[in-house]
Every structure is written in C-alpha cells, then in structure tokens.
Scaffold this motif. Structure first.
Motif, PDB file in Angstrom:
ATOM      1  N   PRO A 125       0.820  -1.214   0.000  1.00 14.68           N
ATOM      2  CA  PRO A 125       0.000   0.000   0.000  1.00 14.68           C
ATOM      3  C   PRO A 125       0.847   1.253   0.000  1.00 14.68           C
ATOM      4  CG  PRO A 125       0.073  -0.949   2.181  1.00 14.68           C
ATOM      5  CD  PRO A 125       0.769  -1.923   1.280  1.00 14.68           C
ATOM      6  N   ARG A 126       0.252   2.332  -0.497  1.00 11.81           N
ATOM      7  CA  ARG A 126       0.841   3.660  -0.376  1.00 11.81           C
ATOM      8  C   ARG A 126       0.504   4.201   1.019  1.00 11.81           C
ATOM      9  NH1 ARG A 126       2.535   0.732  -4.234  1.00 11.81           N
ATOM     10  NH2 ARG A 126       3.268   1.841  -6.080  1.00 11.81           N
ATOM     11  N   THR A 127       0.823   5.441   1.254  1.00 10.44           N
ATOM     12  CA  THR A 127       0.556   6.100   2.530  1.00 10.44           C
ATOM     13  C   THR A 127      -0.903   5.893   2.951  1.00 10.44           C
ATOM     14  OG1 THR A 127       2.239   7.762   2.058  1.00 10.44           O
ATOM     15  CG2 THR A 127       0.555   8.344   3.678  1.00 10.44           C
ATOM     16  N   PHE A 128      -1.114   5.646   4.232  1.00  9.84           N
ATOM     17  CA  PHE A 128      -2.465   5.435   4.758  1.00  9.84           C
ATOM     18  C   PHE A 128      -3.182   6.772   4.971  1.00  9.84           C
ATOM     19  CE2 PHE A 128      -1.614   1.242   7.309  1.00  9.84           C
ATOM     20  CZ  PHE A 128      -1.073   0.667   6.173  1.00  9.84           C
ATOM     21  N   PHE A 129      -4.494   6.788   4.689  1.00  7.43           N
ATOM     22  CA  PHE A 129      -5.301   7.939   5.108  1.00  7.43           C
ATOM     23  C   PHE A 129      -5.128   8.199   6.603  1.00  7.43           C
ATOM     24  CE2 PHE A 129      -8.888   7.262   1.727  1.00  7.43           C
ATOM     25  CZ  PHE A 129      -8.095   7.838   0.752  1.00  7.43           C
ATOM     26  N   ALA A 130      -4.978   7.132   7.374  1.00  9.85           N
ATOM     27  CA  ALA A 130      -4.901   7.268   8.827  1.00  9.85           C
ATOM     28  C   ALA A 130      -3.699   8.098   9.278  1.00  9.85           C
ATOM     29  CB  ALA A 130      -4.865   5.885   9.480  1.00  9.85           C
ATOM     30  N   ASN A 131      -2.704   8.289   8.407  1.00 15.39           N
ATOM     31  CA  ASN A 131      -1.587   9.168   8.776  1.00 15.39           C
ATOM     32  C   ASN A 131      -2.046  10.606   8.996  1.00 15.39           C
ATOM     33  OD1 ASN A 131      -0.038   6.903   8.441  1.00 15.39           O
ATOM     34  ND2 ASN A 131       1.296   7.750   6.868  1.00 15.39           N
ATOM     35  N   THR A 132      -3.244  10.932   8.490  1.00 16.08           N
ATOM     36  CA  THR A 132      -3.813  12.260   8.715  1.00 16.08           C
ATOM     37  C   THR A 132      -4.014  12.532  10.205  1.00 16.08           C
ATOM     38  OG1 THR A 132      -4.940  12.058   6.579  1.00 16.08           O
ATOM     39  CG2 THR A 132      -5.727  13.785   8.042  1.00 16.08           C
ATOM     40  N   PHE A 133      -4.105  11.485  11.006  1.00 16.54           N
ATOM     41  CA  PHE A 133      -4.271  11.677  12.450  1.00 16.54           C
ATOM     42  C   PHE A 133      -3.095  12.422  13.073  1.00 16.54           C
ATOM     43  CE2 PHE A 133      -7.253   7.849  12.471  1.00 16.54           C
ATOM     44  CZ  PHE A 133      -8.384   8.633  12.660  1.00 16.54           C
ATOM     45  N   ALA A 261     -12.475  11.780   1.214  1.00 19.15           N
ATOM     46  CA  ALA A 261     -13.587  12.463   1.878  1.00 19.15           C
ATOM     47  C   ALA A 261     -14.454  11.483   2.660  1.00 19.15           C
ATOM     48  CB  ALA A 261     -14.431  13.224   0.857  1.00 19.15           C
ATOM     49  N   GLU A 262     -14.585  10.246   2.161  1.00 24.36           N
ATOM     50  CA  GLU A 262     -15.379   9.248   2.877  1.00 24.36           C
ATOM     51  C   GLU A 262     -14.693   8.853   4.181  1.00 24.36           C
ATOM     52  OE1 GLU A 262     -17.069   4.734   2.022  1.00 24.36           O
ATOM     53  OE2 GLU A 262     -16.851   6.140   0.361  1.00 24.36           O
ATOM     54  N   TRP A 263     -13.372   8.675   4.110  1.00 26.95           N
ATOM     55  CA  TRP A 263     -12.620   8.380   5.334  1.00 26.95           C
ATOM     56  C   TRP A 263     -12.739   9.553   6.314  1.00 26.95           C
ATOM     57  CZ3 TRP A 263      -8.783  10.905   7.939  1.00 26.95           C
ATOM     58  CH2 TRP A 263      -8.145  10.201   8.958  1.00 26.95           C
ATOM     59  N   ALA A 264     -12.613  10.780   5.814  1.00 25.82           N
ATOM     60  CA  ALA A 264     -12.678  11.960   6.670  1.00 25.82           C
ATOM     61  C   ALA A 264     -14.033  12.059   7.371  1.00 25.82           C
ATOM     62  CB  ALA A 264     -12.407  13.220   5.848  1.00 25.82           C
ATOM     63  N   ALA A 265     -15.107  11.767   6.635  1.00 32.85           N
ATOM     64  CA  ALA A 265     -16.437  11.825   7.245  1.00 32.85           C
ATOM     65  C   ALA A 265     -16.588  10.780   8.345  1.00 32.85           C
ATOM     66  CB  ALA A 265     -17.497  11.615   6.160  1.00 32.85           C
ATOM     67  N   ALA A 266     -16.022   9.597   8.119  1.00 33.42           N
ATOM     68  CA  ALA A 266     -16.128   8.525   9.110  1.00 33.42           C
ATOM     69  C   ALA A 266     -15.330   8.841  10.378  1.00 33.42           C
ATOM     70  CB  ALA A 266     -15.652   7.211   8.505  1.00 33.42           C
ATOM     71  N   ASN A 267     -14.323   9.700  10.249  1.00 34.80           N
ATOM     72  CA  ASN A 267     -13.446   9.997  11.382  1.00 34.80           C
ATOM     73  C   ASN A 267     -13.537  11.459  11.832  1.00 34.80           C
ATOM     74  OD1 ASN A 267     -11.569   7.450  11.797  1.00 34.80           O
ATOM     75  ND2 ASN A 267     -11.834   7.713   9.597  1.00 34.80           N
ATOM     76  N   ALA A 268     -14.587  12.140  11.403  1.00 34.73           N
ATOM     77  CA  ALA A 268     -14.691  13.577  11.648  1.00 34.73           C
ATOM     78  C   ALA A 268     -14.658  13.937  13.138  1.00 34.73           C
ATOM     79  CB  ALA A 268     -15.969  14.113  11.011  1.00 34.73           C
ATOM     80  N   ALA A 269     -15.262  13.111  13.963  1.00 32.55           N
ATOM     81  CA  ALA A 269     -15.354  13.453  15.378  1.00 32.55           C
ATOM     82  C   ALA A 269     -13.984  13.632  16.017  1.00 32.55           C
ATOM     83  CB  ALA A 269     -16.130  12.379  16.124  1.00 32.55           C
ATOM     84  N   ALA A 270     -12.996  12.907  15.526  1.00 33.06           N
ATOM     85  CA  ALA A 270     -11.654  12.982  16.100  1.00 33.06           C
ATOM     86  C   ALA A 270     -11.004  14.349  15.868  1.00 33.06           C
ATOM     87  CB  ALA A 270     -10.768  11.894  15.517  1.00 33.06           C
TER      88      ALA A 270
END
Length: 276
Positions: A125-133, A261-270
């Motif tokens: 895989p390339r960089t994970f969306f989760a690195n946005t945390f 954007a779908e990942w961001a919506a699922a994790n917006a509360a954080a």
C-alpha cells in the motif's frame, strides 16, 4: 482460521473486520486485551515462540514487515502447515534501495516470506489515510495545518481497502505469488487533503508547507535519524513516487477504493476543535 498479527493497528484491525464480516474465523494476535470481532491470542511478533503458540488450526497468517527474528517466525508458520501468508509490505520496497532504512526492512521481509516455503501474497500500500491523524493536535487547536513535503502528491489509501484486499487474498483463489500495489482513487497534495477535511468538518482550514529545514527539525524530534533520512530520500529527493492511481483494489475486490472524503467523514469526530 486466519491469524492476524498487528491486529490493533490500522491495517490489522481492518483485516480482522473484513474477515469477520465475511464470516471467516479470525484469531487476533494482541499484546493486551482488545475489543475486536475475533478470538484473541496473546503474543508479540518480536517473539516467534508466542506466534507459534497461536498457530493451532490456522491456515492463513496476516503478517507485518520489519519485526525481530522474522525468519524464525516464518519457520514456525511453515512448520504449522499454514497455507497462505499475506504480508503487509509497502511501496518503499519498490525502490530496491537497501541503503534506505525503511526500504531495507520491507525488502528483507519480502525476501524472507518468498523464501519461507509458504504460499504468499504481498501487499504494497501507499501512505495510509490514517496518517492524517498526525494533524490531530493542530486541528483541535485551530484551523491551520503545517506539514512537510507540500508539493508531493500521494495516492493514499483507506486501511479498510487494505483489509478488503487481504481478506480476498485469504478467502478466494488466484492470489498466490502476487504482489499487489495498493492506492486510493485520488492523487492528492497535503493541501488537497486539508481542503477536503475542512469541507467535511465545515471549517475553513489552511495548509502551510514546512521548509525542508523546518520539516527535518520537526521529524528529528519524533523519530530516529535513519528514518528521517529515509523519508527525505523518498519525498525530498524524489526517489519514491506514490502519486500514480492504480486499479489494483478494484481488480482484486470488485469495488473501487474509498475516497479520502469518505474516510474523513467517518473519522470527523476525532478532528473537532476542543473549543467548539
């Protein structure tokens, strides 16, 4: 039974979820109690004996790169009669450069899996969306995000898509000996991710790129120098290109990868501001 190592991490948790959703029996290797839809086995990937103790009845193992005594762990996996190893590697292996510390441990891990005698599938895989945390503290405090490598596009991926590919590799035929490079559906700059996250959060966010000097100082305070040098080799020197969008996720799973954007919506509360 599929044994998932690293089961509480971003990718491992997604693999557990995808297998459980498909109705497959799952055993999660964990260091401590965890809330997972799986049977739990206590162990540590740095300890081959603890992995061996979790292998009874296991026909597939999801394995992470870069752990101690990996050859011994793979020997235990082979001795247990496991039918498939799915290795979580990374695009860094594609550089073929053992002088780069990150590339080296992925290259070496892939070589050991290939030589283990157990049928294998490798995920890159390339960089994970989760690195946005890593932006959490900045976004909880205000509306400005500062980060390194502002001009580097990356086709980052949702860990859920990695989980879906891994589950497919375990549960369907045709994946033995395959190396799957995995991307999301968009090639985005850091500023693009900040903008999309702002749209999801209803906030006017601003991205500020760090200079290489600022980025090196910040990264050096958070990780060993060999890894700082590795990331500068990848993204400042341009020796790793994670920008191309590849069709692999859809080819393997039958559905397109999830957009940021779908990942961001699922994790917006954080990402909500603490003063909101």
């Amino acid at each position: 039974m599929i044994l998932v190592t690293g089961a509480t991490g971003n990718a491992g948790r997604a693999v557990v979820g995808a297998l459980a959703e498909a109705g497959a029996p799952v055993r999660a290797l964990v260091r401590r109690q965890a809330d997972l839809p799986a049977e739990l086995a206590t162990g540590d990937l740095n300890d081959p004996a603890s992995v061996a103790a979790a292998l009874e009845g296991v026909r597939g193992v999801f394995l992470l790169s870069g752990y101690d005594n990996m050859a011994a762990t793979l020997a235990e996996i082979a001795k247990a009669g496991v039918e498939r190893v799915v290795l979580l590697s990374a695009s860094a292996a594609e550089t073929g450069n053992p002088a780069n510390a990150v590339s080296r441990y992925h290259i070496e891990s892939e070589a050991m899996v290939r030589e283990s005698g157990v049928p294998w599938t490798i995920l890159r895989p390339r960089t994970f969306f989760a690195n946005t945390f890593r932006w959490l503290d900045q976004l909880r405090a205000g509306d400005v995000v500062k980060d390194a490598f502002p001009d580097v596009r990356v086709a980052a991926i949702d860990p859920l898509d990695i989980g879906a590919v891994a589950a497919t590799a375990f549960l369907t035929d045709g994946h033995e000996g395959q190396v799957y490079p995995l991307t999301g559906p968009q090639s985005l700059l850091p500023a693009d991710r900040v903008r999309l996250l702002g749209e999801v959060l209803g906030r006017d966010l601003t991205f500020v790129g760090l200079s290489d000097e600022e980025a090196r100082a910040q990264m050096s305070a958070a990780m060993p120098q060999m890894y700082v040098d590795a990331f500068f080799d990848f993204f400042a020197a341009g020796n790793l290109d994670e920008s191309p969008v590849l069709p692999t996720v859809e080819q393997v799973t039958g559905r397109p990868p999830r957009p940021f954007a779908e990942w961001a919506a699922a994790n917006a509360a954080a990402f909500r501001r603490t003063d909101a």
